[in-house]
Design an enzyme around this catalytic site. Structure first.
Site, PDB file in Angstrom:
ATOM      1  N   ASN A 117       0.843  -1.203   0.000  1.00 55.07           N
ATOM      2  CA  ASN A 117       0.000   0.000   0.000  1.00 55.07           C
ATOM      3  C   ASN A 117       0.878   1.254   0.000  1.00 55.07           C
ATOM      4  O   ASN A 117       0.782   2.116   0.886  1.00 55.07           O
ATOM      5  CB  ASN A 117      -0.947  -0.005   1.198  1.00 55.07           C
ATOM      6  CG  ASN A 117      -2.204   0.803   0.944  1.00 55.07           C
ATOM      7  OD1 ASN A 117      -2.320   1.483  -0.072  1.00 55.07           O
ATOM      8  ND2 ASN A 117      -3.142   0.759   1.871  1.00 55.07           N
ATOM      9  N   HIS A 147      -8.411   3.493   8.337  1.00 50.34           N
ATOM     10  CA  HIS A 147      -8.929   2.222   7.837  1.00 50.34           C
ATOM     11  C   HIS A 147     -10.366   1.971   8.270  1.00 50.34           C
ATOM     12  O   HIS A 147     -11.121   1.330   7.543  1.00 50.34           O
ATOM     13  CB  HIS A 147      -8.042   1.064   8.299  1.00 50.34           C
ATOM     14  CG  HIS A 147      -6.853   0.833   7.418  1.00 50.34           C
ATOM     15  ND1 HIS A 147      -5.660   1.489   7.598  1.00 50.34           N
ATOM     16  CD2 HIS A 147      -6.677   0.030   6.330  1.00 50.34           C
ATOM     17  CE1 HIS A 147      -4.797   1.097   6.675  1.00 50.34           C
ATOM     18  NE2 HIS A 147      -5.387   0.216   5.885  1.00 50.34           N
TER      19      HIS A 147
END
Length: 420
Positions: free
Chosen positions: A243, A274
């Site tokens: 990521n 998140h």
């Protein structure tokens, strides 16, 4: 900072709504995914405008100088950056200056550089073709999807907390299954991120220039490097290749700007971004311990094993095994989501890696991270000096016109920033 707090707060409200009202425990494609990407873009651009228009040039790090936006974007530019079709669903994040350079057709005027970073032959090609890069990435997508639909379902992460498995399996078997089950959970991310990268490349975005052999590179906004992930020999190496654009966002908006405990603040921000599942917080808090312990071990013992190639190979094999095990151990709550199954897993392992990390931090000295301009100047003094000279010329006159001299400066700056 107001923009950052508001955007992150609104995202958190969206996450709470999705999790506790609509579908707890379900992975579904809904509005929260695009909101996560837009939050990154809004906050990144806010800091880049602040750096370019309201901070002194000497107070910026080299990467902040390169990304600083010195002219307020128009409404059309702002909305185009945040809501363009290429990255609205799954990203990946890109900097505002990279996006505007692409939109204005200036992204292909890049320079070939040697391995030492010095300019060599300049390549000016109107339209380098992304076809090969797109085909390769679509092939990776197909293989990842096939792996996910066949292997992943036979190796569920939930089996790690199965009562019979925990009661009958030996420790080596349990740790081996832990590794393979978490490795099998990764291809769905490989599929999504590689497909998003391929979509941007197919539209012409993502061109990074040419390597020393004159071969085109289409990895400007790539989000992962699969080979480096699977062969990681340190926690940092794994995080640097997983990521990638989100890691860069966390570094730019939090780590480089934190006044204390940047590592802890960065992991907490990552958990908040998140979502609101408790498992995310357990994973990222565990990640703080693992990162600090891995850093302490690396700083204190690695130099003893790099002299001999044979010894270094053994060291790399051992650190690869330790890294893969630590990563798998850390991210189990991220997959299980809830508190009870996460604590069931950790308690079945007697919190062994938590305890080991704490003991490492108590025994081994941890070098304090030195942040600020002095650190960056010591890493790349030539580049820092060049950037200061360039920014004196551009101090109050950021322009997006096709001036070849300023383009050359900006391109060189961006290329070096990407290499860093």
């Amino acid at each position: 900072r107001y923009c950052f707090v508001f955007a992150l707060g609104y995202l958190t409200v969206c996450q709470i709504t999705r999790v506790y009202i609509f579908d707890y425990g379900q992975y579904s494609a809904d509005f929260s995914g695009p909101m996560m990407i837009i939050t990154q873009k809004i906050t990144s651009l806010a800091f880049e405008i602040h750096d370019g228009m309201f901070r002194k040039n000497e107070d910026l790090t080299p990467s902040q100088r390169c990304l600083a936006v010195r002219r307020m974007p128009s409404l059309l530019e702002y909305l185009s950056y945040n809501c363009n079709f290429m990255g609205i669903l799954a990203g990946p994040l890109c900097s505002y200056k990279d996006y505007i350079t692409f939109i204005e057709g200036r992204s292909y005027q890049l320079q070939q550089s040697e391995a030492n970073g010095k300019e060599d032959t300049k390549y000016e090609q109107t339209d380098p073709s992304p076809n090969i890069a797109v085909a390769q990435k679509l092939l990776i997508c197909g293989l990842s999807l096939l792996f996910h639909m066949t292997i992943t379902k036979t190796l569920p992460v939930e089996y790690n907390i199965d009562d019979d498995f925990r009661a009958t399996a030996s420790w080596p078997i349990r740790f081996f299954y832990l590794y393979v089950s978490l490795m099998a959970a990764r291809p769905k991310y490989y599929f999504a991120w590689t497909l998003a990268d391929a979509i941007n490349n197919a539209a012409g975005f993502g061109f990074r220039g040419y390597d020393k052999n004159g071969v085109t590179r289409w990895d400007l906004i790539s989000n992962l490097r699969i080979q480096q992930i699977e062969l990681s020999t340190s926690f940092k190496m794994f995080l640097d290749n997983w990521n990638i654009q989100t890691a860069l966002w966390l570094k730019r908006v939090c780590y480089e700007r934190a006044t204390f405990s940047p590592t802890i603040q960065t992991f907490i921000l990552s958990a908040i971004w998140h979502g609101v599942y408790p498992g995310y917080y357990l994973t990222f808090l565990t990640g703080v311990l693992m990162t600090l312990a891995a850093r302490a071990i690396r700083n204190n013992i690695r130099h003893y094993f790099v002299e001999s190639p044979a010894v270094k190979l053994c060291y790399d094999v051992i650190t690869w095994m330790a890294t893969q095990l630590a990563i798998s151990y850390t991210v189990v709550p991220f997959v299980l989501l809830s508190v009870k199954p996460s604590f069931t897993f950790y308690s079945s392992c007697y919190f062994c890696l938590h305890i080991a990390s704490i003991l490492v931090l108590l025994v081994l000295p941890l070098k304090r991270t030195q942040k600020g301009s002095k650190k960056h100047e010591s890493v790349q003094p030539v580049w820092s000096k060049k950037l200061e000279e360039e920014n004196l010329l551009q101090k109050n006159s950021y322009s997006t016109t096709n001036n070849s001299f300023s383009q050359k400066q900006e391109i060189t700056c961006r290329y070096q920033a990407l290499k860093q």
